[in-house]
Write a protein that holds these residues in place. Structure first.
Motif, PDB file in Angstrom:
ATOM      1  N   HIS A  49       0.842  -1.195   0.000  1.00  0.00           N
ATOM      2  CA  HIS A  49       0.000   0.000   0.000  1.00  0.00           C
ATOM      3  C   HIS A  49       0.872   1.237   0.000  1.00  0.00           C
ATOM      4  CE1 HIS A  49       0.630  -0.928   4.274  1.00  0.00           C
ATOM      5  NE2 HIS A  49       0.225   0.285   4.616  1.00  0.00           N
ATOM      6  N   GLY A  50       0.232   2.424  -0.041  1.00  0.00           N
ATOM      7  CA  GLY A  50       0.972   3.661  -0.270  1.00  0.00           C
ATOM      8  C   GLY A  50       1.625   4.297   0.943  1.00  0.00           C
ATOM      9  N   HIS A  51       1.356   3.782   2.137  1.00  0.00           N
ATOM     10  CA  HIS A  51       1.947   4.388   3.335  1.00  0.00           C
ATOM     11  C   HIS A  51       3.471   4.299   3.265  1.00  0.00           C
ATOM     12  CE1 HIS A  51      -2.050   3.545   5.665  1.00  0.00           C
ATOM     13  NE2 HIS A  51      -2.132   4.591   4.850  1.00  0.00           N
ATOM     14  N   SER A  52       4.128   5.329   3.807  1.00  0.00           N
ATOM     15  CA  SER A  52       5.577   5.465   3.610  1.00  0.00           C
ATOM     16  C   SER A  52       6.380   4.312   4.205  1.00  0.00           C
ATOM     17  CB  SER A  52       6.053   6.793   4.197  1.00  0.00           C
ATOM     18  OG  SER A  52       5.742   6.847   5.575  1.00  0.00           O
ATOM     19  N   ASP A  53       5.865   3.663   5.245  1.00  0.00           N
ATOM     20  CA  ASP A  53       6.608   2.542   5.841  1.00  0.00           C
ATOM     21  C   ASP A  53       6.414   1.237   5.063  1.00  0.00           C
ATOM     22  OD1 ASP A  53       3.925   2.686   6.913  1.00  0.00           O
ATOM     23  OD2 ASP A  53       4.489   1.190   8.420  1.00  0.00           O
ATOM     24  N   HIS A  54       5.776   1.348   3.875  1.00  0.00           N
ATOM     25  CA  HIS A  54       5.586   0.172   3.002  1.00  0.00           C
ATOM     26  C   HIS A  54       6.011   0.474   1.569  1.00  0.00           C
ATOM     27  CE1 HIS A  54       3.562  -2.071   6.157  1.00  0.00           C
ATOM     28  NE2 HIS A  54       3.279  -0.845   6.579  1.00  0.00           N
ATOM     29  N   LEU A  55       5.526   1.593   1.026  1.00  0.00           N
ATOM     30  CA  LEU A  55       5.967   2.015  -0.317  1.00  0.00           C
ATOM     31  C   LEU A  55       7.468   2.299  -0.278  1.00  0.00           C
ATOM     32  CD1 LEU A  55       5.063   2.719  -3.194  1.00  0.00           C
ATOM     33  CD2 LEU A  55       4.705   5.079  -2.402  1.00  0.00           C
ATOM     34  N   GLY A  56       7.912   2.994   0.763  1.00  0.00           N
ATOM     35  CA  GLY A  56       9.344   3.165   1.035  1.00  0.00           C
ATOM     36  C   GLY A  56      10.153   3.522  -0.197  1.00  0.00           C
ATOM     37  N   VAL A 102       1.675 -14.276  -8.511  1.00  0.00           N
ATOM     38  CA  VAL A 102       1.223 -13.356  -7.466  1.00  0.00           C
ATOM     39  C   VAL A 102      -0.288 -13.229  -7.532  1.00  0.00           C
ATOM     40  CG1 VAL A 102       1.324 -10.998  -6.565  1.00  0.00           C
ATOM     41  CG2 VAL A 102       3.330 -11.985  -7.662  1.00  0.00           C
ATOM     42  N   LYS A 103      -0.952 -13.389  -6.408  1.00  0.00           N
ATOM     43  CA  LYS A 103      -2.384 -13.114  -6.310  1.00  0.00           C
ATOM     44  C   LYS A 103      -2.582 -12.031  -5.264  1.00  0.00           C
ATOM     45  CE  LYS A 103      -6.880 -15.309  -5.818  1.00  0.00           C
ATOM     46  NZ  LYS A 103      -7.628 -16.574  -5.910  1.00  0.00           N
ATOM     47  N   LEU A 104      -3.435 -11.063  -5.557  1.00  0.00           N
ATOM     48  CA  LEU A 104      -3.714 -10.005  -4.580  1.00  0.00           C
ATOM     49  C   LEU A 104      -4.882 -10.412  -3.695  1.00  0.00           C
ATOM     50  CD1 LEU A 104      -3.406  -6.486  -6.255  1.00  0.00           C
ATOM     51  CD2 LEU A 104      -1.637  -7.994  -5.360  1.00  0.00           C
ATOM     52  N   THR A 105      -4.719 -10.162  -2.397  1.00  0.00           N
ATOM     53  CA  THR A 105      -5.806 -10.399  -1.455  1.00  0.00           C
ATOM     54  C   THR A 105      -6.254  -9.063  -0.861  1.00  0.00           C
ATOM     55  OG1 THR A 105      -4.460 -10.539   0.556  1.00  0.00           O
ATOM     56  CG2 THR A 105      -4.639 -12.534  -0.776  1.00  0.00           C
ATOM     57  N   GLN A 106      -7.386  -9.085  -0.238  1.00  0.00           N
ATOM     58  CA  GLN A 106      -7.838  -7.914   0.496  1.00  0.00           C
ATOM     59  C   GLN A 106      -6.952  -7.682   1.721  1.00  0.00           C
ATOM     60  OE1 GLN A 106     -11.617  -9.995   2.207  1.00  0.00           O
ATOM     61  NE2 GLN A 106     -11.195  -8.308   3.608  1.00  0.00           N
ATOM     62  N   ALA A 107      -6.955  -6.470   2.220  1.00  0.00           N
ATOM     63  CA  ALA A 107      -6.349  -6.152   3.518  1.00  0.00           C
ATOM     64  C   ALA A 107      -7.220  -5.054   4.116  1.00  0.00           C
ATOM     65  CB  ALA A 107      -4.916  -5.676   3.354  1.00  0.00           C
ATOM     66  N   TRP A 108      -7.546  -5.175   5.402  1.00  0.00           N
ATOM     67  CA  TRP A 108      -8.359  -4.143   6.051  1.00  0.00           C
ATOM     68  C   TRP A 108      -7.439  -3.040   6.549  1.00  0.00           C
ATOM     69  CZ3 TRP A 108     -12.973  -2.971   5.127  1.00  0.00           C
ATOM     70  CH2 TRP A 108     -13.974  -3.922   4.973  1.00  0.00           C
ATOM     71  N   HIS A 109      -7.275  -2.019   5.668  1.00  0.00           N
ATOM     72  CA  HIS A 109      -6.312  -0.967   5.957  1.00  0.00           C
ATOM     73  C   HIS A 109      -6.543   0.150   4.956  1.00  0.00           C
ATOM     74  CE1 HIS A 109      -2.629   0.151   8.067  1.00  0.00           C
ATOM     75  NE2 HIS A 109      -2.067   0.514   6.939  1.00  0.00           N
ATOM     76  N   GLY A 110      -5.938   1.305   5.175  1.00  0.00           N
ATOM     77  CA  GLY A 110      -6.017   2.402   4.214  1.00  0.00           C
ATOM     78  C   GLY A 110      -4.863   2.345   3.238  1.00  0.00           C
ATOM     79  N   SER A 111      -4.915   3.220   2.246  1.00  0.00           N
ATOM     80  CA  SER A 111      -3.765   3.350   1.348  1.00  0.00           C
ATOM     81  C   SER A 111      -3.759   4.720   0.709  1.00  0.00           C
ATOM     82  CB  SER A 111      -3.784   2.284   0.255  1.00  0.00           C
ATOM     83  OG  SER A 111      -2.646   2.416  -0.577  1.00  0.00           O
ATOM     84  N   ALA A 112      -2.727   5.478   0.994  1.00  0.00           N
ATOM     85  CA  ALA A 112      -2.553   6.794   0.395  1.00  0.00           C
ATOM     86  C   ALA A 112      -1.093   7.185   0.568  1.00  0.00           C
ATOM     87  CB  ALA A 112      -3.445   7.834   1.083  1.00  0.00           C
ATOM     88  N   VAL A 113      -0.621   8.034  -0.338  1.00  0.00           N
ATOM     89  CA  VAL A 113       0.692   8.641  -0.149  1.00  0.00           C
ATOM     90  C   VAL A 113       0.451   9.980   0.530  1.00  0.00           C
ATOM     91  CG1 VAL A 113       2.739   9.581  -1.272  1.00  0.00           C
ATOM     92  CG2 VAL A 113       1.728   7.457  -2.113  1.00  0.00           C
ATOM     93  N   ILE A 114       0.976  10.130   1.733  1.00  0.00           N
ATOM     94  CA  ILE A 114       0.728  11.323   2.527  1.00  0.00           C
ATOM     95  C   ILE A 114       1.905  12.284   2.356  1.00  0.00           C
ATOM     96  CG2 ILE A 114       0.073  12.184   4.812  1.00  0.00           C
ATOM     97  CD1 ILE A 114      -1.757   9.904   4.143  1.00  0.00           C
ATOM     98  N   GLY A 115       1.683  13.360   1.624  1.00  0.00           N
ATOM     99  CA  GLY A 115       2.707  14.391   1.477  1.00  0.00           C
ATOM    100  C   GLY A 115       2.095  15.726   1.834  1.00  0.00           C
ATOM    101  N   ASP A 116       2.421  16.767   1.063  1.00  0.00           N
ATOM    102  CA  ASP A 116       1.767  18.063   1.274  1.00  0.00           C
ATOM    103  C   ASP A 116       0.275  17.931   0.989  1.00  0.00           C
ATOM    104  OD1 ASP A 116       4.158  19.195   1.944  1.00  0.00           O
ATOM    105  OD2 ASP A 116       4.621  19.789  -0.125  1.00  0.00           O
ATOM    106  N   ILE A 118      -2.740  14.635   0.179  1.00  0.00           N
ATOM    107  CA  ILE A 118      -2.931  13.201   0.402  1.00  0.00           C
ATOM    108  C   ILE A 118      -3.406  12.592  -0.901  1.00  0.00           C
ATOM    109  CG2 ILE A 118      -4.266  11.463   1.636  1.00  0.00           C
ATOM    110  CD1 ILE A 118      -4.277  13.308   4.053  1.00  0.00           C
ATOM    111  N   GLU A 119      -2.600  11.683  -1.426  1.00  0.00           N
ATOM    112  CA  GLU A 119      -2.922  11.090  -2.725  1.00  0.00           C
ATOM    113  C   GLU A 119      -3.427   9.660  -2.557  1.00  0.00           C
ATOM    114  OE1 GLU A 119      -1.157  11.081  -7.192  1.00  0.00           O
ATOM    115  OE2 GLU A 119      -0.137  12.143  -5.582  1.00  0.00           O
ATOM    116  N   TYR A 120      -4.640   9.426  -3.017  1.00  0.00           N
ATOM    117  CA  TYR A 120      -5.273   8.103  -2.936  1.00  0.00           C
ATOM    118  C   TYR A 120      -4.523   7.104  -3.802  1.00  0.00           C
ATOM    119  CZ  TYR A 120      -8.942   4.668  -4.195  1.00  0.00           C
ATOM    120  OH  TYR A 120      -9.670   3.530  -4.444  1.00  0.00           O
ATOM    121  N   THR A 121      -4.199   5.948  -3.237  1.00  0.00           N
ATOM    122  CA  THR A 121      -3.488   4.938  -4.033  1.00  0.00           C
ATOM    123  C   THR A 121      -4.194   3.584  -4.005  1.00  0.00           C
ATOM    124  OG1 THR A 121      -1.994   4.723  -2.123  1.00  0.00           O
ATOM    125  CG2 THR A 121      -1.168   5.965  -4.013  1.00  0.00           C
TER     126      THR A 121
END
Ligand code: NI
Ligand code: MN
Length: 227
Positions: A49-56, A102-116, A118-121
């Motif tokens: 997802h897009g959070h910085s501790d994952h997109l990195g 690779v198969k994608l599964t659901q995850a109960w979480h948000g996803s966005a790149v948070i900068g100046d 907030i970008e939906y990803t």
């Protein structure tokens, strides 16, 4: 083979003799990182997802190596805009690559790149990766969900599960997840990197052992042969 190596937080490489992929390459700025982004050599980058501790370092690694970013469509489009080769997918779908499936599964979480701004990803996702004959479920950041039973029904050899609490499942919910998934091996992730997600992974492993479930705690830099 394959070999699963922990690089800190939710970052892992999965490697066979000829190929390697990386999950959630949060290395730059990660106090636990076991290597630098410049040292990574992989065939694909899989950010959950897009959070910085994952997109990195996803974009830097993919652009340096010319390898694809494999993830949910919206996050792929974000990375493509920054020059990356991408292999977009969506929840429930799978793609086969030279190195595995690779198969994608659901995850109960948000996803966005948070900068100046907030970008939906798109949706946060998990991955079921079949590589070198081993099926690995990398849950990403998620709360517990009952459909993990369905993922388990399809067969899971190794489950990489968050246990940090606060942003994801806690150890107690991760135990329930293990009941649903019935994997041969559990590897905990997403704990102790920050004060808010401090957990005793050894105690979690001991609770799994009581239930007869194998658990391997991997400190950053440690690896396990999955065969
Ligand atoms: Ni997150
Ligand atoms: Mn996270």
């Amino acid at each position: 083979m394959p070999v699963l190596k922990a690089l800190g937080h939710s970052c892992f490489t999965l490697s066979t003799a000829g190929h390697s992929i990386i999950f959630d390459p949060f290395l730059t700025g990660n106090p636990e990182a076991a290597c630098s982004a410049e040292e990574v050599q992989v065939d694909a980058v899989l950010p959950s997802h897009g959070h910085s501790d994952h997109l990195g370092d996803t974009v830097a690694i993919a652009n340096r190596l010319g390898c694809p970013v494999v993830t949910v469509f919206e996050l792929c489009m974000y990375c493509a805009r920054l020059g990356c080769e991408v292999a977009p997918m969506h929840v429930g779908g799978s793609r086969t690559f030279e190195w595995g499936k690779v198969k994608l599964t659901q995850a109960w979480h948000g996803s966005a790149v948070i900068g100046d701004t907030i970008e939906y990803t798109g949706l946060a996702v998990g991955f079921v990766v079949t590589m070198g004959g081993v099926k690995v479920y990398f849950a990403g950041d998620t709360g517990l969900f009952g459909d993990m039973k369905l993922i388990g029904d399809a067969g899971v050899d190794v489950a990489i599960l968050p246990i940090g609490d606060c942003f994801t499942m806690d150890p107690e919910d991760a135990l329930l997840a293990t009941d649903f998934l019935r994997p041969g091996l559990v590897v905990p992730m997403h704990y102790n990197t920050f004060e808010t997600i401090r957990q005793d992974a050894g105690a979690f492993a001991a609770q799994l052992a009581e239930r007869g479930v194998r658990c391997q705690v991997l400190r950053p830099g440690e690896q396990i042969d999955l065969t």
